[in-house]
Design an enzyme around this catalytic site. Sequence first.
Site, PDB file in Angstrom:
ATOM      1  CB  CYS A 273     -53.544  58.143  35.933  1.00 46.84           C
ATOM      2  SG  CYS A 273     -54.625  58.061  36.504  1.00 46.84           S
ATOM      3  CG  HIS A 321     -55.516  54.175  35.960  1.00 50.79           C
ATOM      4  ND1 HIS A 321     -53.837  54.662  37.086  1.00 50.79           N
ATOM      5  CD2 HIS A 321     -54.708  53.792  35.216  1.00 50.79           C
ATOM      6  CE1 HIS A 321     -53.197  54.448  36.832  1.00 50.79           C
ATOM      7  NE2 HIS A 321     -52.848  53.894  35.300  1.00 50.79           N
ATOM      8  CG  HIS A 333     -50.150  53.435  33.572  1.00 53.32           C
ATOM      9  ND1 HIS A 333     -50.710  53.089  34.539  1.00 53.32           N
ATOM     10  CD2 HIS A 333     -49.236  52.372  33.381  1.00 53.32           C
ATOM     11  CE1 HIS A 333     -50.244  51.713  35.048  1.00 53.32           C
ATOM     12  NE2 HIS A 333     -49.042  51.384  34.287  1.00 53.32           N
TER      13      HIS A 333
END
Length: 358
Positions: A273, A321, A333
Amino acid sequence: MAAHRRPRQRSLSGGTARAAVTLALAGAATATCFDGVGQAAPQPTPTQVRARVDQLYREAETATQKYDGAKEKADAAARRLRTLGDEAARTQADLNSARDALGSIAAAQYREGEIDPAVRLMLSDDPRHYLESAEFAQRAGARQSAAVAGVRGRLRKIEQLRGAARGELASLTSRQAELRRHKKTITAKLDEARRLLSRLSPSQRAEVTGQDTGGSPVSSPTAHSTAPTARALGGPGSVTAPTSRAATAVAYAYQKLGSPYVWGATGPHAFDCSGLAQAAYRAAGISLPRTTYAQINSGRRVSRSDLLPGDLVFFYSGISHVGIYVGDGRMIHAPNPSAPVRLAPIDQMPFAGATRVV
């Protein structure tokens, strides 16, 4: 005397013996059932698998961010160690040259011998020439002293460089051990997630991993690769990116739709990510830190209601994240090993904050 005899034990008849054996077996079976041995554990439902897999992926991603941070520091320590090694090599070469020069001076003095300057003057046929030579010798002596001082200085510098190198080596060794620990944690959690998913049928796996919570299917890598930037920033009613660099980062993210998730990867063909966020802004000429913990502090914080395309959006209380906001409540993402780079609604995970890089 008969009153003290032990009573005779009565033998069990065949029927009584069989009844006793039957009762014993029944008791053993009951105990076995209570202990849970011999009874198959119930298979988890797809919902339970999804919950556990999501948890494992979150834990693995937290460990991945720690791995990425440790790797960044290990790489920096390795670079410093190489720089120190290069500087030590140059200093050693200078020291060798200075020693050679000092050795030449010492050899010349040995050949000429140490004669008192006053005696040299008396024995000289040309006092004027001798005085000029003596002045030159004096200057040569001063140069010799400077050469000795230079050798000593270089020796001290080499020792300092060696001490610094030992410190960097210890730091690098510690970081490498940390990397191994985080890698072990990540691998164990991902292996467990794979085992859980392997127990599901293909349709159940698709239910757990094949769709975003918003119902968007996985996009192919080339789905948006040729789309113009204006289109890439969202559909009808969406707003445009605040700067050309933010637009470039968003366009890069669209081009990477469908790329696989690989923990620790920063592109160009696979990402985790924070690696995707870093690569997108690298394409726009901006250097971002490696981890989510550092990326959230790489720009100006913005509220969720003020989000614009190109903003970095962060999730979970541990800031583990990150995604790239593209407008209309969506982000691009790199979710986890079961899902490639994709579009997703930002409300599918606990929102933790946002940063506008440019």
